[in-house]
Design an enzyme around this catalytic site. Structure first.
Site, PDB file in Angstrom:
ATOM      1  N   GLY A 174       2.248   3.023  -1.105  1.00  0.00           N
ATOM      2  CA  GLY A 174       3.284   2.804  -0.094  1.00  0.00           C
ATOM      3  C   GLY A 174       2.793   3.265   1.270  1.00  0.00           C
ATOM      4  N   SER A 175       2.704   2.380   2.238  1.00  0.00           N
ATOM      5  CA  SER A 175       2.039   2.740   3.488  1.00  0.00           C
ATOM      6  C   SER A 175       2.236   1.652   4.539  1.00  0.00           C
ATOM      7  CB  SER A 175       0.549   2.954   3.218  1.00  0.00           C
ATOM      8  OG  SER A 175       0.066   1.949   2.339  1.00  0.00           O
TER       9      SER A 175
END
Length: 231
Positions: free
Chosen positions: A189-190
């Site tokens: 997640g980024s």
């Protein structure tokens, strides 16, 4: 041409994937031995891990001047911003397009344009939610400068998020990347930021869904003036 169920469900994996899938699978077995619901949860998480590390092939558009999204996900910011100092792109603001990847998106990162990797710069930092504007300045990040054949330079920055704690850059300075070519991955997640050259207007808006290597975010030299937009 028909598409089989196998081709629809079974996706190629990034090399980082198998070891994590194995860990989740072992945990599922152990959990199932201890308590059935834990085993079921473990199976669900193992399937999720498999799809997190999926690395499907993409059809890259090849029209001159196109800049493609470096990541799957949603456009979270479209605004002028000064590129990170370590990239050496100067102190003047450039149009920045940010693409936020949730834990359900494919996390393989792709080159937005064809060019030589003339700079790679890692910057340690914090782990705020990648959706926040301040993540560009304060979070851990890894930036690349791609220099095209005509000298045009574009910055692309991998940014860690609240859950993502591992940025992998799988290219080197001096490497020649084609548009849409894989260059890294971030776990789990980024966000990816693209800093466009002066005079280039984004062709996307906040909330728009992006597909890495396929969705066009800008056309170089487009004279249309863009306005800043943000969540």
């Amino acid at each position: 041409m028909s598409v089989s169920l196998k081709d629809t469900v079974i996706k190629p994996l990034h090399p980082e994937g198998p070891k994590f899938i194995a860990i989740f699978a072992i945990a599922a077995v152990i959990g199932g031995i201890l308590w059935d619901p834990l085993g079921i949860l473990g199976v669900v998480l193992t399937i999720w891990c498999y799809y997190f590390f999926r690395d499907p092939n993409r059809i890259v558009p090849m029209e001159p001047g196109q800049v493609v999204s470096p990541a799957d996900g949603l456009v979270s910011l479209v605004e002028p911003a000064v590129p990170p100092a370590e990239l050496g792109l100067g102190p003047e603001p450039r149009m920045r397009v940010s693409v936020f990847m949730s834990v359900f998106d494919c996390h393989v990162n792709r080159a937005p344009v064809e060019g030589e990797v003339t700079k790679i710069a890692y910057h340690p930092g914090k782990f705020f939610s990648a959706e926040l504007d301040k993540a560009s300045d304060e979070n851990e990040r890894n930036g690349l400068v791609l220099t095209m054949a005509d000298g045009t330079r574009i910055g692309v920055v991998q940014i860690a998020g609240l859950v993502a704690r591992r940025i992998l850059c799988e290219t080197d300075e001096g490497a020649l990347l084609t548009r849409g070519e894989r260059f890294g991955i971030i776990r789990f997640g980024s966000r990816l930021d693209v800093y466009l050259p002066e005079g280039t207007a984004p062709k996307v808006s906040v909330g728009q869904k992006m597909t890495a290597g396929e969705s066009v975010i800008a056309i170089l030299g487009d004279p249309v003036q863009a306005t800043a937009r943000e969540i």
